[in-house]
Design a protein around this motif. Structure first.
Motif, mmCIF file in Angstrom:
data_model
loop_
_atom_site.group_PDB
_atom_site.id
_atom_site.type_symbol
_atom_site.label_atom_id
_atom_site.label_comp_id
_atom_site.label_asym_id
_atom_site.label_seq_id
_atom_site.Cartn_x
_atom_site.Cartn_y
_atom_site.Cartn_z
ATOM 1 N N UNK A 179 0.775 -1.200 0.058
ATOM 2 C CA UNK A 179 -0.010 0.046 -0.083
ATOM 3 C C UNK A 179 0.894 1.120 0.029
ATOM 4 N N UNK A 180 2.143 1.271 -0.269
ATOM 5 C CA UNK A 180 3.084 2.291 -0.226
ATOM 6 C C UNK A 180 2.585 3.211 -1.285
ATOM 7 N N UNK A 181 1.877 2.858 -2.378
ATOM 8 C CA UNK A 181 1.465 3.826 -3.566
ATOM 9 C C UNK A 181 0.555 4.768 -3.027
ATOM 10 N N UNK A 182 -0.512 4.475 -1.928
ATOM 11 C CA UNK A 182 -1.553 5.276 -1.415
ATOM 12 C C UNK A 182 -0.886 6.158 -0.276
ATOM 13 N N UNK A 183 -0.070 5.949 0.385
ATOM 14 C CA UNK A 183 0.413 6.517 1.573
ATOM 15 C C UNK A 183 1.645 7.730 0.684
ATOM 16 N N UNK A 184 2.327 7.225 -0.088
ATOM 17 C CA UNK A 184 3.493 8.109 -0.628
ATOM 18 C C UNK A 184 3.563 7.873 -2.015
ATOM 19 N N UNK B 84 18.468 -13.228 -21.181
ATOM 20 C CA UNK B 84 16.985 -12.821 -21.538
ATOM 21 C C UNK B 84 16.316 -13.518 -20.545
ATOM 22 N N UNK B 85 16.623 -14.710 -20.621
ATOM 23 C CA UNK B 85 15.625 -15.665 -19.570
ATOM 24 C C UNK B 85 15.673 -15.354 -18.071
ATOM 25 N N UNK B 86 17.017 -14.976 -17.639
ATOM 26 C CA UNK B 86 17.285 -14.542 -16.140
ATOM 27 C C UNK B 86 16.565 -13.013 -16.170
ATOM 28 N N UNK B 87 16.768 -12.218 -17.149
ATOM 29 C CA UNK B 87 15.964 -10.878 -17.283
ATOM 30 C C UNK B 87 14.755 -11.007 -17.092
ATOM 31 N N UNK B 88 14.030 -11.880 -17.480
ATOM 32 C CA UNK B 88 12.471 -12.236 -17.379
ATOM 33 C C UNK B 88 12.099 -12.815 -16.046
ATOM 34 N N UNK B 89 13.122 -13.708 -15.319
ATOM 35 C CA UNK B 89 12.954 -14.057 -13.932
ATOM 36 C C UNK B 89 12.825 -12.991 -12.985
ATOM 37 N N UNK B 90 13.887 -12.048 -13.460
ATOM 38 C CA UNK B 90 14.317 -10.796 -12.482
ATOM 39 C C UNK B 90 13.113 -9.939 -12.243
ATOM 40 N N UNK B 91 12.447 -9.777 -14.046
ATOM 41 C CA UNK B 91 11.326 -8.941 -13.908
ATOM 42 C C UNK B 91 10.140 -9.302 -13.051
ATOM 43 N N UNK B 92 10.269 -10.544 -12.673
ATOM 44 C CA UNK B 92 8.990 -11.073 -11.710
ATOM 45 C C UNK B 92 8.990 -10.589 -10.479
ATOM 46 N N UNK B 93 10.216 -10.528 -9.899
ATOM 47 C CA UNK B 93 10.360 -10.100 -8.389
ATOM 48 C C UNK B 93 10.235 -8.541 -8.367
ATOM 49 N N UNK B 94 10.798 -8.068 -9.340
ATOM 50 C CA UNK B 94 10.495 -6.477 -9.402
ATOM 51 C C UNK B 94 9.107 -6.091 -9.618
ATOM 52 N N UNK B 95 8.563 -6.588 -10.783
ATOM 53 C CA UNK B 95 7.127 -6.453 -10.742
ATOM 54 C C UNK B 95 6.238 -6.706 -9.491
ATOM 55 N N UNK B 96 6.850 -7.637 -8.842
ATOM 56 C CA UNK B 96 6.029 -8.105 -7.272
ATOM 57 C C UNK B 96 5.859 -7.056 -6.362
ATOM 58 N N UNK B 97 6.966 -6.383 -6.344
ATOM 59 C CA UNK B 97 7.129 -5.378 -5.445
ATOM 60 C C UNK B 97 6.268 -4.025 -5.844
ATOM 61 N N UNK B 98 6.280 -3.676 -7.269
ATOM 62 C CA UNK B 98 5.376 -2.874 -7.708
ATOM 63 C C UNK B 98 3.772 -3.305 -7.465
ATOM 64 N N UNK B 99 3.528 -4.360 -7.696
ATOM 65 C CA UNK B 99 2.085 -4.739 -7.353
ATOM 66 C C UNK B 99 1.835 -4.631 -5.849
ATOM 67 N N UNK B 100 2.594 -4.890 -5.068
ATOM 68 C CA UNK B 100 2.709 -4.758 -3.509
ATOM 69 C C UNK B 100 2.355 -3.493 -3.139
ATOM 70 N N UNK B 101 3.196 -2.570 -3.826
ATOM 71 C CA UNK B 101 2.995 -1.129 -3.448
ATOM 72 C C UNK B 101 1.693 -0.338 -3.902
ATOM 73 N N UNK B 102 1.103 -0.941 -4.922
ATOM 74 C CA UNK B 102 -0.110 -0.098 -5.744
ATOM 75 C C UNK B 102 -1.366 -1.177 -5.614
ATOM 76 N N UNK B 103 -1.231 -2.475 -5.451
ATOM 77 C CA UNK B 103 -2.560 -3.141 -5.467
ATOM 78 C C UNK B 103 -2.609 -3.817 -4.348
#
Length: 537
Positions: free
Chosen positions: A410-415, A468-487
């Motif tokens: 919920x960080x996206x709402x607080x800040x 590229x495969x490792x980048x795709x895997x890494x994108x998962x945990x980066x996006x997970x934090x983004x989803x956590x902050x906003x959704x």
């Protein structure tokens, strides 16, 4: 035996001399200046020294511009050295700003008294007295001086001295966290012990290379391997014939010492614990600047000292690069702490950079240098933002950093501003287009596709596929934090977002602007990196 003093080009080494001189002056300030004025005096000295060194570096590059080997052939100031030194100074400037800033309660990220036992009455007394660990600035300056020398070292002994000068202050700074002192001291001890082992490997390897070539100079080692006359004009020693085992073992041991510093698997075990336990401004400084210096040294050893046996060490580096990319990306998925997640992210990025190192061409050098600059801005900005998300104590006051992922819900709402900037940095680390991370990965991957052809036909293509495969895997945990902050809804009300101090805000703003500019309009820096990609032999 007559002693001949080595010729020193003082204009070429002036940036390093300025940093070391200011570091010594900072030690004197720490010893004699009144306690009330130390913090401000140390900050002014540190900023003055870094800006002055950067100005001298730019002046030398513009007015002279030619590559020189000086100080008895022990220091090479060429294109890669100047580019990497400039990168280190710019990133160190941002890191020092984050070190100096104070939170809303007026406290820094560092313990008020490093000599006090964690949880002791002496520590509590020092905290109530408002003491500050201003020794952090001379330590950082000595570390920066070692970092400047590391990629410019032209022989094994100078490189080892630079390695120790940059490492010893880092060991101390990692144990100076204000909160979670025991975790911080554990991180410092692990870093010191494992770092000592890696230094020993480097030193043993240096001794073996000296035994093979009869010289510690990189150019002489290269000539001994290829069997051409040494710089002294004498023919290469025929004794090197049949000593391939010593050569290869020495190269492996030196590589172990350098790969430890860059955080490549399987020499990465220190990084998660140290990144988590160290004060967060030091973590950002270490993640950005140390990686630049270490990869600069690795490039010089690979391209100047050992190019003649590239077909021997490239297959090993091929395996290490793949292992590093996969370990960093996969293990980061299961991390619940933001700093540990970024530690494994740093390991994965070390693997991406190794792909560029393997190209053995100026395109690979320029790609690696651009990647290091882009990654440094992003990393310092990300760790600076982490210092602003904090927990509340029982009385509702501001306590330590909230690094567990659940605290970021919920960080996206607080800040919204903090969440937006952190999202930008995460997307850059993931390599999303229109960010600097995408251009950096494209630069090293394109160099590998065109130039790497070891182990098996089309090895560069296989490296890029894994990348590229490792980048795709890494994108998962980066996006997970983004989803956590906003959704996601906040799990508790024990987390707060503090207001950034002016220096932290400036560092974050510069990092964010650089991340966007290098992603949208990278040609100026890429061209500069390409023009600076040729090592002097």
């Amino acid at each position: 035996m007559n002693f001949t003093a080595p010729h020193i080009d003082y204009a070429a080494v002036a940036p390093m001399l300025v940093i070391f001189a200011v570091a010594i002056l900072a030690v004197l300030v720490e010893a004699f200046a009144p306690r009330a004025y130390r913090a401000s005096m140390q900050l002014v000295l540190a900023l003055f020294g870094i800006v002055g060194a950067l100005a001298l570096l730019i002046w030398h590059a513009v007015t002279n511009g030619t590559a020189v080997v000086t100080a008895g052939r022990s220091v090479a100031i060429d294109g890669p050295a100047m580019f990497l030194q400039g990168t280190i100074l710019v990133l160190a400037l941002l890191a020092v700003l984050t070190m100096a800033d104070r939170g809303e309660g007026g406290a820094t990220a560092f313990t008020p008294q490093a000599s006090a036992i964690p949880g002791s009455p002496e520590e509590a007394l020092a905290r109530r007295a408002g003491l500050a660990t201003t020794e952090i600035f001379p330590l950082a300056l000595f570390c920066i001086g070692g970092m400047l020398l590391f990629p410019a070292a032209n022989d094994l002994l100078t490189m080892f001295v630079a390695l120790e000068v940059l490492s010893l202050p880092l060991y101390l700074m990692c144990g100076l966290a204000r909160r979670r002192r025991l975790l911080s001291q554990e991180a410092a001890l692990k870093y010191f012990l494992l770092g000592s082992f890696s230094s020993a490997f480097f030193l043993f390897g240096s001794a073996m290379l000296f035994g093979f070539a009869g010289s510690i100079n990189f150019a002489d080692i290269s000539k001994a391997i290829s069997g051409t006359p040494a710089s002294s004009g004498t023919a290469a020693d025929p004794g090197v014939l049949g000593m391939d085992a010593i050569l290869l073992l020495g190269a492996i041991l030196v590589a172990v010492g350098l790969l430890f510093k860059v955080g490549a698997a399987p020499f990465h075990s220190w990084m998660p614990d140290v990144y988590q336990g160290a004060p967060t401004p030091i973590t950002g400084f270490m993640a950005a600047c140390t990686k630049v210096a270490a990869f600069g040294a690795l490039l010089r050893v690979a391209y100047v000292a050992l190019p003649a046996i590239s077909w021997d060490w490239q297959p090993v580096l091929f395996v290490i690069a793949i292992l590093t990319m996969l370990v960093g990306s996969i293990v980061a998925i299961v991390q619940a702490d933001v700093k540990r997640m970024l530690a494994y992210s740093s390991i994965a990025h070390a693997g991406f950079l190794l792909v560029g190192v393997m190209a053995m061409d100026t395109t690979g050098v320029s790609g690696v240098m651009f990647y290091l600059l882009a990654y440094g801005f992003t990393t310092i900005g990300a760790f600076a933002l982490i210092t602003l998300v904090r927990t509340k104590d029982a009385d509702g006051g501001i306590a330590g950093e909230a690094t567990h992922l659940s605290a970021w819900a919920g960080l996206g709402r607080r800040s919204p501003l903090l969440a937006g900037l952190f999202t930008l940095f995460l997307l850059a680390l993931a390599g999303i287009p229109l960010t600097s991370g995408f251009i950096g990965k494209y630069a090293v991957f394109s160099a590998a596709i065109n130039k790497v052809n070891v182990v098996l036909p089309g090895a560069g293509v296989w490296l890029v596929i894994v990348g590229v495969l490792a980048s795709a895997i890494a994108a998962f945990f980066y996006v997970r934090v983004i989803v956590l902050m906003y959704f996601s809804e906040p799990t508790s009300d024990t987390t707060t977002v503090t207001t950034a101090g002016p220096m932290t805000a400036l560092a974050v703003a510069i990092g964010a602007v650089a991340t966007l500019v290098l992603g949208i309009y990278p040609s100026i820096v890429l061209d500069l990196a390409q023009r600076s990609s040729l090592f002097i032999q």
